[in-house]
Design a protein around this motif. Structure first.
Motif, mmCIF file in Angstrom:
data_model
loop_
_atom_site.group_PDB
_atom_site.id
_atom_site.type_symbol
_atom_site.label_atom_id
_atom_site.label_comp_id
_atom_site.label_asym_id
_atom_site.label_seq_id
_atom_site.Cartn_x
_atom_site.Cartn_y
_atom_site.Cartn_z
ATOM 1 N N MET A 191 0.846 -1.183 0.000
ATOM 2 C CA MET A 191 0.000 0.000 0.000
ATOM 3 C C MET A 191 0.889 1.244 0.000
ATOM 4 N N PRO A 192 0.532 2.267 -0.803
ATOM 5 C CA PRO A 192 1.307 3.517 -0.785
ATOM 6 C C PRO A 192 1.292 4.177 0.591
ATOM 7 N N VAL A 193 2.282 4.995 0.844
ATOM 8 C CA VAL A 193 2.430 5.642 2.142
ATOM 9 C C VAL A 193 1.211 6.496 2.472
ATOM 10 N N SER A 194 0.718 7.273 1.502
ATOM 11 C CA SER A 194 -0.410 8.165 1.760
ATOM 12 C C SER A 194 -1.658 7.392 2.164
ATOM 13 N N GLN A 195 -1.969 6.290 1.480
ATOM 14 C CA GLN A 195 -3.128 5.483 1.846
ATOM 15 C C GLN A 195 -2.942 4.839 3.215
ATOM 16 N N CYS A 196 -1.736 4.405 3.486
ATOM 17 C CA CYS A 196 -1.457 3.792 4.785
ATOM 18 C C CYS A 196 -1.662 4.799 5.913
ATOM 19 N N LEU A 197 -1.259 6.046 5.690
ATOM 20 C CA LEU A 197 -1.463 7.084 6.696
ATOM 21 C C LEU A 197 -2.946 7.331 6.946
ATOM 22 N N ILE A 198 -3.735 7.320 5.880
ATOM 23 C CA ILE A 198 -5.177 7.551 6.020
ATOM 24 C C ILE A 198 -5.818 6.431 6.825
ATOM 25 N N PHE A 199 -5.493 5.187 6.505
ATOM 26 C CA PHE A 199 -6.062 4.056 7.241
ATOM 27 C C PHE A 199 -5.602 4.049 8.689
ATOM 28 N N LEU A 255 0.661 13.976 5.996
ATOM 29 C CA LEU A 255 0.597 13.859 4.538
ATOM 30 C C LEU A 255 1.473 14.897 3.844
ATOM 31 N N THR A 256 1.623 16.050 4.471
ATOM 32 C CA THR A 256 2.484 17.087 3.877
ATOM 33 C C THR A 256 3.964 16.762 4.006
ATOM 34 N N ASN A 257 4.295 15.783 4.846
ATOM 35 C CA ASN A 257 5.705 15.432 5.073
ATOM 36 C C ASN A 257 6.084 14.094 4.447
ATOM 37 N N VAL A 258 5.266 13.602 3.510
ATOM 38 C CA VAL A 258 5.594 12.340 2.854
ATOM 39 C C VAL A 258 6.810 12.547 1.965
ATOM 40 N N GLN A 259 7.850 11.783 2.220
ATOM 41 C CA GLN A 259 9.094 11.924 1.469
ATOM 42 C C GLN A 259 8.989 11.214 0.115
ATOM 43 N N VAL A 260 8.645 9.942 0.148
ATOM 44 C CA VAL A 260 8.479 9.140 -1.059
ATOM 45 C C VAL A 260 7.226 8.301 -0.863
ATOM 46 N N ASN A 261 6.325 8.346 -1.835
ATOM 47 C CA ASN A 261 5.078 7.583 -1.734
ATOM 48 C C ASN A 261 5.323 6.141 -2.180
ATOM 49 N N ALA A 262 6.212 5.466 -1.429
ATOM 50 C CA ALA A 262 6.591 4.104 -1.782
ATOM 51 C C ALA A 262 5.500 3.120 -1.387
ATOM 52 N N ILE A 263 5.640 1.882 -1.853
ATOM 53 C CA ILE A 263 4.707 0.810 -1.516
ATOM 54 C C ILE A 263 5.196 0.143 -0.234
ATOM 55 N N LEU A 264 4.354 0.151 0.797
ATOM 56 C CA LEU A 264 4.740 -0.377 2.103
ATOM 57 C C LEU A 264 4.272 -1.826 2.258
ATOM 58 N N PRO A 265 5.093 -2.668 2.896
ATOM 59 C CA PRO A 265 4.657 -4.039 3.177
ATOM 60 C C PRO A 265 3.777 -4.129 4.414
ATOM 61 N N ARG A 266 3.883 -3.168 5.335
ATOM 62 C CA ARG A 266 3.106 -3.151 6.575
ATOM 63 C C ARG A 266 2.729 -1.707 6.908
ATOM 64 N N CYS A 267 1.578 -1.527 7.543
ATOM 65 C CA CYS A 267 1.158 -0.191 8.014
ATOM 66 C C CYS A 267 1.499 -0.063 9.488
#
Length: 303
Positions: A88-96, A160-172
């Motif tokens: 999951m991308p970093v931004s979506q993981c932060l939202i969840f 969300l304003t401090n996301v460095q790279v919207n990489a795909i995360l293996p875990r939230c």
């Protein structure tokens, strides 16, 4: 801060990602179905005319059941997305993560309010109704939701304003997210405030109500029933705390591994299942309503 790339983030995955998320998806789906089967009859009984939502304890219970189902839906959706994409991308993981933490804060505060409500109703029954007007009841519920949503929403917007790279995360997990944020003070502050301030305060209040009522009912003929109900509430609150603490920065990184997170998720789901049993099905008033059939109009139209 570590690099936010696929190679670095794989360090946080101790087991096969598909197996890990399949287990969590099956657990969340089963818990969601069980909780729906337990909570829907209670919600219908509370809302059946004459509605019981005018009483604070039933208003809080209805809100708590709704919040539990919402959180299980969020959790199941997150695991379904992880299972289908294996990440999951970093931004979506932060939202969840923010949505899960907000629901957890609402649930803890509502559970504490229920414990206080029960204590006041038993110890001061003559002052209970005059003390709680309709406006005050709605204010209690509104403050719980507003504080939780504002705190989590503020932390989410700053993260969300401090996301460095919207990489795909293996875990939230917070430790995984920290590698992809240029500044995680807002998220860290919210997690610490929830885990180190809100939870202990709510536990102390619930424990005080528990001990106070246990002392008062010790000589009553049906005190055993009251003690069992209070014990269920205490266990339910403890089950709530496990994933909240696990999702914070307070837990050392050596303890954040996959099997522990699966166990914590199952423990939390058990705590959610105890809510209808501790607050709903042990209520004589709700049990009486559940046994009653809806009134039917037996008057013929021509009469």
């Amino acid at each position: 801060m570590g690099m936010c790339n696929e190679t670095t983030l794989k360090v946080f995955a101790q087991m096969d990602s598909r197996l890990y998320h399949d287990i969590l998806l099956a657990s969340s789906s089963l818990s969601y179905v069980v909780n729906m089967l337990l909570s829907v009859p209670l919600l219908l009984a509370i809302a059946r005319p004459p509605s019981l939502l005018g009483k604070l304890r039933f208003l809080l219970l209805a809100q708590l059941l709704f919040c539990d189902n919402l959180q299980l839906l969020i959790q199941t959706t997150r695991e379904a997305l992880f299972t289908s994409h294996l990440g999951m991308p970093v931004s979506q993981c932060l939202i969840f993560t923010a949505a899960f933490q907000a629901c957890s804060m609402v649930e803890v505060l509502l559970s504490t309010a229920l414990a206080v409500d029960r204590c006041v109703a038993i110890k001061w029954p003559l002052r209970y109704e005059p003390l709680l007007s309709r406006a005050r009841k709605l204010t209690v519920v509104g403050v719980v939701w507003a504080v939780s949503l504002l705190a989590s929403g503020s932390a989410l917007s700053m993260a969300l304003t401090n996301v460095q790279v919207n990489a795909i995360l293996p875990r939230c997990r917070p430790l995984v997210l920290a590698h992809c944020l240029t500044g995680n003070e807002a998220l860290w502050g919210f997690c610490v405030a929830l885990s180190a301030l809100v939870l202990p305060s709510c536990y102390l209040i619930t424990l005080g109500c528990f001990l106070l009522l246990c002392w008062d009912v010790r000589g009553l003929p049906r005190s055993r029933r009251a003690v069992v109900t209070l014990a269920l509430q205490a266990v339910q609150m403890l089950c709530y705390s496990v994933p909240v603490v696990l999702s914070s920065y307070l837990l050392p990184s050596v303890l954040q591994f996959d099997t522990l997170e699966i166990a914590a998720s199952n423990c939390y789901n058990l705590g959610i299942s105890l809510i209808p049993l501790a607050y709903g099905y042990r209520s004589r008033e709700l049990r009486k309503r559940l046994r009653q059939t809806p009134l039917r109009n037996d008057i013929n139209p021509g009469q």
